[in-house]
Design a protein around this motif. Sequence first.
Motif, PDB file in Angstrom:
ATOM      1  N   THR A  56       9.553 -46.707  -8.884  1.00  0.00           N
ATOM      2  CA  THR A  56       9.531 -45.994 -10.157  1.00  0.00           C
ATOM      3  C   THR A  56       8.437 -44.941 -10.118  1.00  0.00           C
ATOM      4  O   THR A  56       7.290 -45.233  -9.785  1.00  0.00           O
ATOM      5  N   HIS A  57       8.818 -43.718 -10.471  1.00  0.00           N
ATOM      6  CA  HIS A  57       7.858 -42.611 -10.492  1.00  0.00           C
ATOM      7  C   HIS A  57       7.966 -41.945 -11.859  1.00  0.00           C
ATOM      8  O   HIS A  57       8.978 -41.315 -12.166  1.00  0.00           O
ATOM      9  N   ASN A  58       6.944 -42.138 -12.701  1.00  0.00           N
ATOM     10  CA  ASN A  58       6.945 -41.565 -14.048  1.00  0.00           C
ATOM     11  C   ASN A  58       5.511 -41.189 -14.432  1.00  0.00           C
ATOM     12  O   ASN A  58       4.615 -41.256 -13.603  1.00  0.00           O
ATOM     13  N   ALA A  59       5.309 -40.796 -15.671  1.00  0.00           N
ATOM     14  CA  ALA A  59       3.985 -40.346 -16.109  1.00  0.00           C
ATOM     15  C   ALA A  59       2.934 -41.438 -15.918  1.00  0.00           C
ATOM     16  O   ALA A  59       1.801 -41.164 -15.508  1.00  0.00           O
TER      17      ALA A  59
ATOM     18  N   ARG B  66      11.621 -35.524 -14.344  1.00  0.00           N
ATOM     19  CA  ARG B  66      10.237 -35.903 -14.064  1.00  0.00           C
ATOM     20  C   ARG B  66      10.071 -37.412 -13.871  1.00  0.00           C
ATOM     21  O   ARG B  66       9.094 -37.859 -13.308  1.00  0.00           O
ATOM     22  N   ASN B  67      11.008 -38.198 -14.370  1.00  0.00           N
ATOM     23  CA  ASN B  67      10.952 -39.646 -14.226  1.00  0.00           C
ATOM     24  C   ASN B  67      12.106 -40.085 -13.336  1.00  0.00           C
ATOM     25  O   ASN B  67      13.266 -39.859 -13.671  1.00  0.00           O
ATOM     26  N   THR B  68      11.784 -40.697 -12.221  1.00  0.00           N
ATOM     27  CA  THR B  68      12.830 -41.109 -11.289  1.00  0.00           C
ATOM     28  C   THR B  68      12.666 -42.577 -10.913  1.00  0.00           C
ATOM     29  O   THR B  68      11.554 -43.114 -10.932  1.00  0.00           O
ATOM     30  N   MET B  69      13.778 -43.196 -10.586  1.00  0.00           N
ATOM     31  CA  MET B  69      13.788 -44.537 -10.015  1.00  0.00           C
ATOM     32  C   MET B  69      14.695 -44.486  -8.798  1.00  0.00           C
ATOM     33  O   MET B  69      15.795 -43.947  -8.858  1.00  0.00           O
ATOM     34  N   THR B  70      14.208 -45.037  -7.703  1.00  0.00           N
ATOM     35  CA  THR B  70      14.969 -45.044  -6.449  1.00  0.00           C
ATOM     36  C   THR B  70      15.134 -46.481  -6.001  1.00  0.00           C
ATOM     37  O   THR B  70      14.175 -47.251  -5.986  1.00  0.00           O
TER      38      THR B  70
END
Length: 81
Positions: free
Chosen positions: A34-37, A18-22
């Motif tokens: 950064t894609h997180n809550a 559910r938490n990603t960093m690209t």
Amino acid sequence: MIEQIDGNTFKTASKNGRNTMTLFRTNDGWEVWTHNASTRAWNNGMPSVKSFDSLAQIEQKYRSFQGVSMLIEDHQIQKAG
């Protein structure tokens, strides 16, 4: 674990995914998305984006990307050979 998507893109995710960093190579350096809550709540689901001049700066800021510079060097060596 760092996953190489292509020669210019690398991704890391938490265990639940559910938490990603690209990490993206740009013309001016590098960007980390950064894609997180927190970003889902505050940015209407859009990732936060930070720009960096070097991989060393990224490795210093994000433990998840420590060692990515070695992956990129290995990729460039394999591509050239």
